[in-house]
Structure formats: C-alpha cells, structure tokens
Design a protein around this motif. Sequence first.
Motif, PDB file in Angstrom:
ATOM      1  N   UNK A 113     -67.472 -14.987 125.507  1.00  0.00           N
ATOM      2  CA  UNK A 113     -68.696 -15.623 125.973  1.00  0.00           C
ATOM      3  C   UNK A 113     -69.566 -16.114 124.829  1.00  0.00           C
ATOM      4  N   UNK A 114     -69.423 -15.518 123.640  1.00  0.00           N
ATOM      5  CA  UNK A 114     -70.293 -15.859 122.514  1.00  0.00           C
ATOM      6  C   UNK A 114     -69.732 -16.975 121.627  1.00  0.00           C
ATOM      7  N   UNK A 115     -68.412 -17.054 121.457  1.00  0.00           N
ATOM      8  CA  UNK A 115     -67.850 -18.024 120.528  1.00  0.00           C
ATOM      9  C   UNK A 115     -66.384 -18.270 120.835  1.00  0.00           C
ATOM     10  N   UNK A 116     -65.856 -19.337 120.238  1.00  0.00           N
ATOM     11  CA  UNK A 116     -64.420 -19.625 120.324  1.00  0.00           C
ATOM     12  C   UNK A 116     -63.922 -20.068 118.958  1.00  0.00           C
ATOM     13  N   UNK A 117     -62.634 -19.829 118.715  1.00  0.00           N
ATOM     14  CA  UNK A 117     -61.977 -20.242 117.472  1.00  0.00           C
ATOM     15  C   UNK A 117     -60.703 -20.992 117.846  1.00  0.00           C
ATOM     16  N   UNK A 118     -60.516 -22.171 117.276  1.00  0.00           N
ATOM     17  CA  UNK A 118     -59.315 -22.940 117.563  1.00  0.00           C
ATOM     18  C   UNK A 118     -59.051 -23.954 116.463  1.00  0.00           C
TER      19      UNK A 118
END
Length: 271
Positions: A113-118
């Motif tokens: 919910x706070x962040x994504x990495x891709x």
Amino acid sequence: MRVEGDFADRKARELAAAERVNGPSLKRNRRRQKNSPAMPTLVQKLFNTCREIFSGVQAGVVPSPAGVERLRSVLDRMNPGDVGLNQSMPYFGSFGETEKPPPVTYLHLYECEQFSIGIFCLPPSAVIPLHNHPGMTVFSKLLFGSMHVKSFDWLDGPPPDTEPGLAKVVMDAAFTAPCNTSILYPAAGGNIHCFTAVTACAVLDVLGPPYSDDCTYYNELPCANISSGDSALAAEEGETQGRVWLEQREKKPDDFVVVGGKYRGPRIVVR
C-alpha cells in the motif's frame, strides 16, 4: 631416524597442547562465522529503505528530505547486475523496422500500500508515452543504456478533465547510464513525462504510493495564440518558449504495449 622420531613426537605433543588451550575459542569463532548473517543485497537494502521512508506516507505527501536522500543514495549505487539484468536478455533485442513502437517489458519486484518497485525494460525506439503520476513521489534510476526524457509541470494547477492545461517544460534531454537518480514529486520535478529509448535501456522505478488507478495520458499541443493577459503565463506578449498545452487523452495509446516479465534477480525478503 631416532632423532627424527623424537622431533615428531615433540611437535605432536605441542599441537595437542595448543588444541586443548585454543580449541574452545576456535570452535566459538567457527560457530560465530557460521551463524553470522550474510550481507544484504542492494535490492534488499532498497526494499528496507523504501519500507522505512514511505511508512505512513499518504498520496500527495513527500517523504522527509533525509528519507529522500537515503533512498536516492541506495539507487545511485545500483547497476544491472544488482537486479539480475544484462543487455543480452530478449527484452532488449531489436524488433526491426515496424510502424509501431516495440513493446515494453515490466518486471515486478514488490508492491504494498505504501510503495512499489519495478523495472521497465525498453528495446531501442520503445516509448512510454506522456503520462502523469498523480499524488506520487517517483524515483527513477537508469540502469543502462540511453534514454530521452521530456517532462512537464502544470503552470497553474491541473485543468478540468475536459480542458487542455498550460504546462511548462521541466526536462527535454537525453541521459546515458551511469547517471544520477531522478526524482519526480507530486506537483513538481516533471510529474508528467515521456520516455523514449535511444538505445536499449532499463529503468528501475520506485513509486510511493503505487498506482491505485490508471494514470492519465496526454497529447502535447503547440503553445500558440496565447496572449500576455493569460494569468498562467505572466510573461510578455509572444513569450511561449518552454510552454505547451497538454490535452488529456481518453485512453491509453493503442500502440503502447506493456508485457510482464519474470524478475530473476536477488529475491526480496519481507519480514
């Protein structure tokens, strides 16, 4: 022969005595080495840092300056090998002469919910068309290759959905790895941007918070016939350099294709 035997016996007794004295400490040292944790990978450090700096951060809120610098520092150190990438992978191969831009491959590392990495993997001439990141702080690290970036910020706030808005050019330049991490803020730094692959390239993206809805795509229109009376310009008549109209598109461009790929780098441990 007897002299040699006496010498061997004496050395054996000395070694046995040394083992009786040092044995426990040697065993403890071996046990410590066996139980000591391995050094975390850079991608694990990236995850740990993201989890700390984005904790409790809501949409439209930027992490603290110290947190931003911590995350930038980790990303600045990263290279393709840290995430299991190399330029010989099929994501980066040439698709030959085609009328449409080649597809972009997305490698998913983590999302909460706070962040994504891709990671976005772009073959030569691939384009990520002009789009926005509403309410997000975005960290982008070019891992390898060359990419042209064109980005904009609204001059007088985002317009109503049905109307074009006046925007200023923040960036219009090509970058070649290795280079520093770029940061886009919710209302500054070029939150609306377009990527074009000059060569095959890969971009590691951290978004806080991640997308909850689809982004908005835009057309860039020439900034013509704008008078000096326009409050958003606040400039002398005829001064339109570095300003454009951005018109919202009804949907994602048909020729923009993103396919999913499998991330094969060091795994992220979530505790």
